[in-house]
Write a protein that holds these residues in place. Structure first.
Motif, PDB file in Angstrom:
ATOM      1  N   THR A  78       0.863  -1.187   0.000  1.00 45.77           N
ATOM      2  CA  THR A  78       0.000   0.000   0.000  1.00 45.77           C
ATOM      3  C   THR A  78       0.893   1.228   0.000  1.00 45.77           C
ATOM      4  O   THR A  78       1.847   1.295   0.776  1.00 45.77           O
ATOM      5  CB  THR A  78      -0.893   0.025   1.267  1.00 45.77           C
ATOM      6  OG1 THR A  78      -1.654  -1.172   1.291  1.00 45.77           O
ATOM      7  CG2 THR A  78      -1.827   1.225   1.257  1.00 45.77           C
ATOM      8  N   TRP A  79       0.603   2.164  -0.885  1.00 46.02           N
ATOM      9  CA  TRP A  79       1.310   3.444  -0.878  1.00 46.02           C
ATOM     10  C   TRP A  79       0.301   4.527  -0.498  1.00 46.02           C
ATOM     11  O   TRP A  79      -0.879   4.429  -0.820  1.00 46.02           O
ATOM     12  CB  TRP A  79       1.872   3.763  -2.275  1.00 46.02           C
ATOM     13  CG  TRP A  79       2.906   2.803  -2.769  1.00 46.02           C
ATOM     14  CD1 TRP A  79       3.757   2.049  -2.011  1.00 46.02           C
ATOM     15  CD2 TRP A  79       3.207   2.478  -4.131  1.00 46.02           C
ATOM     16  NE1 TRP A  79       4.569   1.277  -2.829  1.00 46.02           N
ATOM     17  CE2 TRP A  79       4.254   1.525  -4.129  1.00 46.02           C
ATOM     18  CE3 TRP A  79       2.708   2.897  -5.362  1.00 46.02           C
ATOM     19  CZ2 TRP A  79       4.799   0.987  -5.299  1.00 46.02           C
ATOM     20  CZ3 TRP A  79       3.253   2.370  -6.534  1.00 46.02           C
ATOM     21  CH2 TRP A  79       4.293   1.429  -6.499  1.00 46.02           C
ATOM     22  N   LEU A  80       0.805   5.556   0.182  1.00 41.33           N
ATOM     23  CA  LEU A  80      -0.046   6.705   0.490  1.00 41.33           C
ATOM     24  C   LEU A  80       0.448   7.906  -0.292  1.00 41.33           C
ATOM     25  O   LEU A  80       1.660   8.097  -0.441  1.00 41.33           O
ATOM     26  CB  LEU A  80       0.030   7.045   1.987  1.00 41.33           C
ATOM     27  CG  LEU A  80      -0.538   6.031   2.955  1.00 41.33           C
ATOM     28  CD1 LEU A  80      -0.344   6.529   4.389  1.00 41.33           C
ATOM     29  CD2 LEU A  80      -2.020   5.774   2.678  1.00 41.33           C
ATOM     30  N   ARG A  81      -0.466   8.700  -0.790  1.00 38.01           N
ATOM     31  CA  ARG A  81      -0.056   9.964  -1.397  1.00 38.01           C
ATOM     32  C   ARG A  81      -1.098  11.011  -1.032  1.00 38.01           C
ATOM     33  O   ARG A  81      -2.184  10.691  -0.552  1.00 38.01           O
ATOM     34  CB  ARG A  81       0.113   9.852  -2.912  1.00 38.01           C
ATOM     35  CG  ARG A  81      -1.099   9.376  -3.649  1.00 38.01           C
ATOM     36  CD  ARG A  81      -0.991   9.576  -5.152  1.00 38.01           C
ATOM     37  NE  ARG A  81      -1.746  10.742  -5.568  1.00 38.01           N
ATOM     38  CZ  ARG A  81      -2.132  10.965  -6.829  1.00 38.01           C
ATOM     39  NH1 ARG A  81      -1.788  10.140  -7.783  1.00 38.01           N
ATOM     40  NH2 ARG A  81      -2.832  12.021  -7.131  1.00 38.01           N
ATOM     41  N   ARG A  82      -0.747  12.267  -1.242  1.00 40.13           N
ATOM     42  CA  ARG A  82      -1.723  13.305  -0.932  1.00 40.13           C
ATOM     43  C   ARG A  82      -1.643  14.423  -1.949  1.00 40.13           C
ATOM     44  O   ARG A  82      -0.749  14.449  -2.794  1.00 40.13           O
ATOM     45  CB  ARG A  82      -1.546  13.842   0.486  1.00 40.13           C
ATOM     46  CG  ARG A  82      -0.323  14.678   0.686  1.00 40.13           C
ATOM     47  CD  ARG A  82      -0.413  15.432   1.990  1.00 40.13           C
ATOM     48  NE  ARG A  82      -1.483  16.421   1.942  1.00 40.13           N
ATOM     49  CZ  ARG A  82      -1.834  17.177   2.970  1.00 40.13           C
ATOM     50  NH1 ARG A  82      -1.242  17.033   4.120  1.00 40.13           N
ATOM     51  NH2 ARG A  82      -2.780  18.079   2.840  1.00 40.13           N
ATOM     52  N   ASP A  83      -2.606  15.345  -1.842  1.00 37.56           N
ATOM     53  CA  ASP A  83      -2.567  16.511  -2.708  1.00 37.56           C
ATOM     54  C   ASP A  83      -2.494  17.766  -1.848  1.00 37.56           C
ATOM     55  O   ASP A  83      -2.724  17.721  -0.640  1.00 37.56           O
ATOM     56  CB  ASP A  83      -3.759  16.531  -3.662  1.00 37.56           C
ATOM     57  CG  ASP A  83      -5.063  16.171  -2.994  1.00 37.56           C
ATOM     58  OD1 ASP A  83      -5.452  14.994  -3.043  1.00 37.56           O
ATOM     59  OD2 ASP A  83      -5.658  17.080  -2.388  1.00 37.56           O
ATOM     60  N   PHE A  84      -2.133  18.859  -2.468  1.00 40.25           N
ATOM     61  CA  PHE A  84      -1.890  20.109  -1.751  1.00 40.25           C
ATOM     62  C   PHE A  84      -2.697  21.237  -2.383  1.00 40.25           C
ATOM     63  O   PHE A  84      -2.963  21.215  -3.596  1.00 40.25           O
ATOM     64  CB  PHE A  84      -0.394  20.469  -1.814  1.00 40.25           C
ATOM     65  CG  PHE A  84       0.475  19.506  -1.051  1.00 40.25           C
ATOM     66  CD1 PHE A  84       0.782  19.723   0.286  1.00 40.25           C
ATOM     67  CD2 PHE A  84       0.960  18.355  -1.658  1.00 40.25           C
ATOM     68  CE1 PHE A  84       1.564  18.809   0.995  1.00 40.25           C
ATOM     69  CE2 PHE A  84       1.743  17.445  -0.954  1.00 40.25           C
ATOM     70  CZ  PHE A  84       2.047  17.677   0.374  1.00 40.25           C
ATOM     71  N   PHE A  85      -3.059  22.243  -1.565  1.00 36.46           N
ATOM     72  CA  PHE A  85      -3.711  23.427  -2.127  1.00 36.46           C
ATOM     73  C   PHE A  85      -2.678  24.256  -2.888  1.00 36.46           C
ATOM     74  O   PHE A  85      -1.504  24.328  -2.481  1.00 36.46           O
ATOM     75  CB  PHE A  85      -4.332  24.277  -1.016  1.00 36.46           C
ATOM     76  CG  PHE A  85      -5.610  23.695  -0.468  1.00 36.46           C
ATOM     77  CD1 PHE A  85      -6.748  23.608  -1.271  1.00 36.46           C
ATOM     78  CD2 PHE A  85      -5.682  23.258   0.844  1.00 36.46           C
ATOM     79  CE1 PHE A  85      -7.925  23.064  -0.766  1.00 36.46           C
ATOM     80  CE2 PHE A  85      -6.859  22.722   1.348  1.00 36.46           C
ATOM     81  CZ  PHE A  85      -7.982  22.621   0.539  1.00 36.46           C
TER      82      PHE A  85
END
Ligand code: SAM
Length: 254
Positions: A203-210
């Motif tokens: 499992t990989w986690l990623r995110r997004d930014f404003f």
């Protein structure tokens, strides 16, 4: 409980990443032309370029062929083994983007599909700081990052990517949690080894930014001339909400 590790673990997926993800064809037909427009035409023909999170090194090799002095940096030992084979005349550094320290020698730094693995704005700003310290005055930093501002309008809660050839398959299923701005990516790979299919899961986690977070992080560190583009204007997948930022380390003597 999530079993995800950081940086993402590519150990069992290096071959699939090498064979199925960034091909020479994609690099030459899509990435090099975009980079030409955003960076290469603004720096010298012999410039030093750092590919941050270089993976299996296809871009490093294409830049080397075009005469640039290229270095790749990545946290995955297994991916760098492929990178050293794919780009044998370039330099590679095993390091975490949050922690690397290099002297100010690079005219250009590029990072594609890497900073989305950082899980908070503090880490992203730390990477900006490390990049800034490694750049020459007037150097250009170009990177991709998914923007919450765009994803909230278009992201389906679940989608998948499937890549297959005769000996490997890589299946990535993306689950988006909008309230946390996090993506959980369930990854399953299959590779044929001595006529037996081997399965691996992670499992990989990623995110997004404003947008404003990214811009103010860059400004805080000292970057100027900050602009951003929608990657779909360069032919990328519309569902990804990916932005490409371009910014400059100013010359203090200007
Ligand atoms: C999706 S791949 C992209 C590889 C390459 N840039 C490309 O576009 O083909 C993400 C890469 O980022 C690297 N990576 C992720 N987090 C990292 C970190 N904290 N430090 C260094 N490399 C990292 C991974 O090892 C992997 O090579």
């Amino acid at each position: 409980m999530s079993l995800a590790t950081y940086p993402p673990n590519y150990e069992s997926f290096a071959r699939m990443q090498n064979e199925l993800k960034t091909s020479d064809q994609v690099t030459v037909e899509f990435i090099i032309p975009a980079l030409e427009q955003l960076m290469l035409r603004h720096i010298s023909k012999e410039a030093r370029i750092l590919d941050l999170g270089c993976g299996t090194g296809q871009l490093v090799q294409q830049l080397h062929i075009r005469g640039y002095q290229t270095t790749g940096l990545d946290a995955s030992k297994e991916l760098l083994e492929y990178a050293r084979k794919n780009a044998p005349e370039s330099e590679f550094i095993l390091s975490d983007v949050r922690e690397f320290e290099l002297p100010p020698i690079f005219d250009g730094v590029f990072s594609k599909d890497v900073l989305l693995f950082l899980l908070n704005i503090e880490e992203l700003t730390a990477v900006f700081q490390n990049v800034y310290a490694a750049m020459q005055d007037n150097g250009l930093f170009v990177f991709t990052i998914p923007l919450t501002d765009w994803l909230h309008e278009i992201a389906p809660p679940i989608f998948d990517h499937v890549n297959v050839n005769d000996e490997c398959a890589l299946i990535e299923i993306f689950y988006y949690k909008p309230e946390e701005r996090m993506w959980e990516i369930k990854v399953t790979g299959f590779e044929l080894i001595e006529n037996i299919w081997k399965r691996s899961d992670t499992t990989w986690l990623r995110r997004d930014f404003f947008l404003t977070e990214v811009q103010s992080g860059l400004e805080k560190v000292g970057f100027t001339d900050i602009s951003h583009y929608n990657l779909k204007d360069f032919g990328a997948d519309e569902s990804a909400g990916m932005a490409c930022f371009v910014c400059r380390k100013p010359s203090l003597t200007r």
